[in-house]
Design a protein around this motif. Structure first.
Motif, PDB file in Angstrom:
ATOM      1  N   SER A   1       0.985  -1.337   0.018  1.00  0.00           N
ATOM      2  CA  SER A   1       0.191  -0.039  -0.136  1.00  0.00           C
ATOM      3  C   SER A   1       0.832   1.104   0.025  1.00  0.00           C
ATOM      4  CB  SER A   1      -0.833  -0.083   1.154  1.00  0.00           C
ATOM      5  OG  SER A   1      -0.213  -0.167   2.314  1.00  0.00           O
ATOM      6  N   PHE A   2       2.233   1.068   0.343  1.00  0.00           N
ATOM      7  CA  PHE A   2       2.945   2.306   0.212  1.00  0.00           C
ATOM      8  C   PHE A   2       3.575   2.635  -1.179  1.00  0.00           C
ATOM      9  CE2 PHE A   2       2.914   0.717   4.418  1.00  0.00           C
ATOM     10  CZ  PHE A   2       2.815   2.014   5.132  1.00  0.00           C
ATOM     11  N   ARG A   3       3.332   1.730  -2.184  1.00  0.00           N
ATOM     12  CA  ARG A   3       3.716   1.771  -3.470  1.00  0.00           C
ATOM     13  C   ARG A   3       3.728   3.354  -4.072  1.00  0.00           C
ATOM     14  NH1 ARG A   3       2.554  -1.558  -9.102  1.00  0.00           N
ATOM     15  NH2 ARG A   3       4.624  -1.079  -9.965  1.00  0.00           N
ATOM     16  N   ASP A   4       2.791   3.922  -3.851  1.00  0.00           N
ATOM     17  CA  ASP A   4       2.693   5.287  -4.536  1.00  0.00           C
ATOM     18  C   ASP A   4       2.955   6.434  -3.872  1.00  0.00           C
ATOM     19  OD1 ASP A   4       1.604   4.099  -6.944  1.00  0.00           O
ATOM     20  OD2 ASP A   4      -0.346   3.928  -5.916  1.00  0.00           O
ATOM     21  N   GLY A   5       3.649   6.306  -2.632  1.00  0.00           N
ATOM     22  CA  GLY A   5       4.047   7.287  -1.653  1.00  0.00           C
ATOM     23  C   GLY A   5       5.581   7.111  -1.499  1.00  0.00           C
ATOM     24  N   PRO A   6       5.926   8.025  -0.763  1.00  0.00           N
ATOM     25  CA  PRO A   6       7.427   7.911  -0.553  1.00  0.00           C
ATOM     26  C   PRO A   6       8.126   6.817  -0.179  1.00  0.00           C
ATOM     27  CG  PRO A   6       6.452  10.094   0.256  1.00  0.00           C
ATOM     28  CD  PRO A   6       5.289   9.226  -0.019  1.00  0.00           C
ATOM     29  N   TRP A   7       8.978   6.314  -0.654  1.00  0.00           N
ATOM     30  CA  TRP A   7       9.966   5.082  -0.014  1.00  0.00           C
ATOM     31  C   TRP A   7      11.457   5.296  -0.420  1.00  0.00           C
ATOM     32  CZ3 TRP A   7       7.455   0.978   2.583  1.00  0.00           C
ATOM     33  CH2 TRP A   7       8.214  -0.061   2.897  1.00  0.00           C
ATOM     34  N   PHE A   8      12.230   5.037   0.651  1.00  0.00           N
ATOM     35  CA  PHE A   8      13.516   5.321   0.482  1.00  0.00           C
ATOM     36  C   PHE A   8      14.344   4.002   0.595  1.00  0.00           C
ATOM     37  CE2 PHE A   8      12.010   9.556   1.645  1.00  0.00           C
ATOM     38  CZ  PHE A   8      12.444  10.236   0.693  1.00  0.00           C
ATOM     39  N   GLY A   9      15.671   3.948  -0.130  1.00  0.00           N
ATOM     40  CA  GLY A   9      16.550   2.761   0.097  1.00  0.00           C
ATOM     41  C   GLY A   9      16.894   2.403   1.533  1.00  0.00           C
ATOM     42  N   ALA A  10      16.704   0.860   1.848  1.00  0.00           N
ATOM     43  CA  ALA A  10      17.195   0.599   3.123  1.00  0.00           C
ATOM     44  C   ALA A  10      18.505   0.935   3.523  1.00  0.00           C
ATOM     45  CB  ALA A  10      17.040  -0.878   2.996  1.00  0.00           C
ATOM     46  N   LEU A  11      19.542   0.393   2.801  1.00  0.00           N
ATOM     47  CA  LEU A  11      20.976   0.597   3.099  1.00  0.00           C
ATOM     48  C   LEU A  11      21.495   2.012   3.345  1.00  0.00           C
ATOM     49  CD1 LEU A  11      22.732  -2.268   1.248  1.00  0.00           C
ATOM     50  CD2 LEU A  11      21.576  -2.381   3.615  1.00  0.00           C
ATOM     51  N   PRO A  12      21.021   3.114   2.314  1.00  0.00           N
ATOM     52  CA  PRO A  12      21.360   4.456   2.707  1.00  0.00           C
ATOM     53  C   PRO A  12      20.833   4.931   3.961  1.00  0.00           C
ATOM     54  CG  PRO A  12      20.966   4.093   0.434  1.00  0.00           C
ATOM     55  CD  PRO A  12      20.477   2.756   1.085  1.00  0.00           C
ATOM     56  N   THR A  13      19.514   4.404   4.285  1.00  0.00           N
ATOM     57  CA  THR A  13      18.806   5.012   5.544  1.00  0.00           C
ATOM     58  C   THR A  13      19.466   4.466   6.541  1.00  0.00           C
ATOM     59  OG1 THR A  13      16.633   4.961   4.268  1.00  0.00           O
ATOM     60  CG2 THR A  13      16.365   4.642   6.625  1.00  0.00           C
ATOM     61  N   LEU A  14      19.723   3.291   6.450  1.00  0.00           N
ATOM     62  CA  LEU A  14      20.301   2.661   7.728  1.00  0.00           C
ATOM     63  C   LEU A  14      21.928   3.261   7.996  1.00  0.00           C
ATOM     64  CD1 LEU A  14      19.761  -1.224   7.146  1.00  0.00           C
ATOM     65  CD2 LEU A  14      18.556   0.359   9.290  1.00  0.00           C
ATOM     66  N   THR A  15      22.536   3.671   7.018  1.00  0.00           N
ATOM     67  CA  THR A  15      23.804   4.372   7.008  1.00  0.00           C
ATOM     68  C   THR A  15      23.568   5.656   7.855  1.00  0.00           C
ATOM     69  OG1 THR A  15      24.768   3.239   5.270  1.00  0.00           O
ATOM     70  CG2 THR A  15      25.682   5.227   5.876  1.00  0.00           C
ATOM     71  N   ALA A  16      22.619   6.391   7.221  1.00  0.00           N
ATOM     72  CA  ALA A  16      22.150   7.545   8.145  1.00  0.00           C
ATOM     73  C   ALA A  16      22.101   7.538   9.505  1.00  0.00           C
ATOM     74  CB  ALA A  16      21.298   8.517   7.373  1.00  0.00           C
ATOM     75  N   ALA A  17      20.920   6.422   9.821  1.00  0.00           N
ATOM     76  CA  ALA A  17      20.662   6.149  10.942  1.00  0.00           C
ATOM     77  C   ALA A  17      21.812   5.639  11.937  1.00  0.00           C
ATOM     78  CB  ALA A  17      19.731   4.990  11.226  1.00  0.00           C
ATOM     79  N   ALA A  18      22.768   5.101  11.358  1.00  0.00           N
ATOM     80  CA  ALA A  18      24.200   4.708  12.036  1.00  0.00           C
ATOM     81  C   ALA A  18      24.918   5.895  12.558  1.00  0.00           C
ATOM     82  CB  ALA A  18      25.064   3.947  11.285  1.00  0.00           C
ATOM     83  N   THR A  19      24.692   6.800  11.748  1.00  0.00           N
ATOM     84  CA  THR A  19      25.444   8.421  12.120  1.00  0.00           C
ATOM     85  C   THR A  19      24.818   9.133  13.265  1.00  0.00           C
ATOM     86  OG1 THR A  19      24.614   9.581  10.277  1.00  0.00           O
ATOM     87  CG2 THR A  19      26.557   8.354   9.582  1.00  0.00           C
ATOM     88  N   ALA A  20      23.424   8.839  13.232  1.00  0.00           N
ATOM     89  CA  ALA A  20      22.432   9.699  14.054  1.00  0.00           C
ATOM     90  C   ALA A  20      22.339   8.912  15.316  1.00  0.00           C
ATOM     91  CB  ALA A  20      21.223   9.759  13.460  1.00  0.00           C
ATOM     92  N   THR A  21      22.723   7.765  15.582  1.00  0.00           N
ATOM     93  CA  THR A  21      22.730   7.100  16.747  1.00  0.00           C
ATOM     94  C   THR A  21      24.005   6.382  17.370  1.00  0.00           C
ATOM     95  OG1 THR A  21      22.030   5.028  15.693  1.00  0.00           O
ATOM     96  CG2 THR A  21      20.123   6.182  16.049  1.00  0.00           C
ATOM     97  N   GLU A  22      23.863   6.004  18.717  1.00  0.00           N
ATOM     98  CA  GLU A  22      25.221   5.372  19.136  1.00  0.00           C
ATOM     99  C   GLU A  22      25.136   3.897  19.536  1.00  0.00           C
ATOM    100  OE1 GLU A  22      26.022   8.117  22.338  1.00  0.00           O
ATOM    101  OE2 GLU A  22      26.514   9.813  21.009  1.00  0.00           O
ATOM    102  N   ARG A  23      23.990   3.556  20.168  1.00  0.00           N
ATOM    103  CA  ARG A  23      24.058   2.148  20.766  1.00  0.00           C
ATOM    104  C   ARG A  23      23.071   1.298  20.179  1.00  0.00           C
ATOM    105  NH1 ARG A  23      22.889   6.162  24.120  1.00  0.00           N
ATOM    106  NH2 ARG A  23      20.791   5.632  24.216  1.00  0.00           N
ATOM    107  N   LEU A  24      22.083   1.712  19.455  1.00  0.00           N
ATOM    108  CA  LEU A  24      20.936   0.865  18.788  1.00  0.00           C
ATOM    109  C   LEU A  24      21.392   0.054  17.613  1.00  0.00           C
ATOM    110  CD1 LEU A  24      17.729   1.001  18.655  1.00  0.00           C
ATOM    111  CD2 LEU A  24      18.129   2.537  16.638  1.00  0.00           C
ATOM    112  N   ARG A  25      21.067  -1.209  17.834  1.00  0.00           N
ATOM    113  CA  ARG A  25      21.458  -2.117  16.675  1.00  0.00           C
ATOM    114  C   ARG A  25      20.638  -1.768  15.486  1.00  0.00           C
ATOM    115  NH1 ARG A  25      25.047  -5.705  16.927  1.00  0.00           N
ATOM    116  NH2 ARG A  25      24.492  -6.604  14.843  1.00  0.00           N
ATOM    117  N   LEU A  26      21.173  -1.967  14.590  1.00  0.00           N
ATOM    118  CA  LEU A  26      20.173  -1.519  13.073  1.00  0.00           C
ATOM    119  C   LEU A  26      20.230  -2.646  12.099  1.00  0.00           C
ATOM    120  CD1 LEU A  26      22.506   1.465  12.572  1.00  0.00           C
ATOM    121  CD2 LEU A  26      20.300   1.610  13.447  1.00  0.00           C
TER     122      LEU A  26
END
Length: 300
Positions: free
Chosen positions: A44-69
């Motif tokens: 149901s999200f096909r026609d809306g915003p949807w970003f790539g998983a690995l770039p998103t996780l890379t960004a999340a890695a720089t924004a967090t310190e302890r959380l597993r990803l």
């Protein structure tokens, strides 16, 4: 083993318009891990915003310190082991060794045909996954890999310096069939399930629990056949696809009841979706955060 609680943050928000804040908030709430789907689009999200998983996780890695990803889950649908390994090693490095790869054979849907191919049959998926996973294991643990297979090949693929996590980052293998469970037993540090899809529409919570009990037993047999202790594998339940999904995040009490029943089956990690209004994953944000901070304490 004590139960862990994790979340899935779907990649539907621009990073600078709420994306970053959700990953940081997941860490603040004390989730063990935050995952995302590895799709090019999804239902149901096909026609809306949807970003790539690995770039998103890379960004999340720089924004967090302890959380597993991690991903829940990556599949061969549009991935190749050689390029995926390089990206995973890079992500593991950026995160300081906080990455878990959720991986499975994949299924039908937009990802299955987006590259112009015909959808694979279940047998073809199993065949590809059976070659994909062992090759990926080698690529993440060896400096140079050459392989000529039926579906995937590598010619002196170099992956120096390898993963921060040794001998490689952990695999959480999604599987319910005999071939997939054998791969989970051999290569997995965790096993992932969403329950029995046949019960999604008309099943009962009791039927779901029994189906999951059967899956856990089959995993145990696959481990025994491989000469491995099933206790070595974490058992991960990705929620949102069982008959009791609608009330799961309705209250702390409802979630504690759900979590307790599944902990008794041997599950060591339960994953809930970060609320998205007007979707299958709609939930009250305040209740969701209360569950994150209080539910496991009530199970102790």
């Amino acid at each position: 083993m004590s139960l862990r609680l994790s979340t899935v943050i779907l990649p539907v928000h621009r990073w600078h318009e709420g994306g970053r804040e959700r990953w940081q908030r997941a860490e603040e709430l004390g989730f063990h891990a935050a995952y995302t789907y590895d799709h090019l689009s999804w239902r149901s999200f096909r026609d809306g915003p949807w970003f790539g998983a690995l770039p998103t996780l890379t960004a999340a890695a720089t924004a967090t310190e302890r959380l597993r990803l991690g991903t829940l889950v990556t599949s061969p649908n549009f991935r190749h082991p050689v390029t995926l390994a390089k990206e995973l090693i890079s992500l593991d490095d950026v995160s300081g060794g906080r990455v878990t790869l959720g991986i499975g054979a994949g299924g039908n849907g937009f990802d299955a045909t987006v590259l112009g191919q015909e959808p694979w049959t279940p047998r073809e998926r199993a065949d590809r996954f059976g070659e994909f996973l062992p090759l990926l294991d080698r690529l993440l643990t060896e400096d140079a890999v050459s392989h000529t297979g039926t579906h995937y090949s590598a010619d002196e693929a170099r992956n120096v310096p390898g993963c921060v996590q040794r001998p490689r980052l952990p695999f959480a293998v999604a599987a319910t069939g005999p071939r997939g469970l054998k791969l989970a037993a051999r290569y997995g540090q965790a096993w992932v399930t969403t329950g029995d899809p046949k019960l999604y529409e008309d099943g009962t919570p009791e039927q779901s629990v029994e189906a999951l009990r059967g899956q856990v037993e089959k995993l145990g047999k696959a481990c025994a056949d491989t000469g491995r202790d099933v206790a070595e594998l974490d058992k991960v339940l990705l929620t949102g696809f069982t008959p009791d999904r609608n009330g799961l995040l309705g209250s702390v009490e409802a979630f504690v009841d759900f979590a307790g029943r599944h902990q008794e089956l041997g599950f060591t990690e339960i994953v809930v979706h970060w609320p998205i209004p007007d979707s299958d994953f709609a939930a009250d944000q305040a209740v969701f955060e209360e569950i994150a901070t209080e539910a496991l304490g009530r199970l102790a």
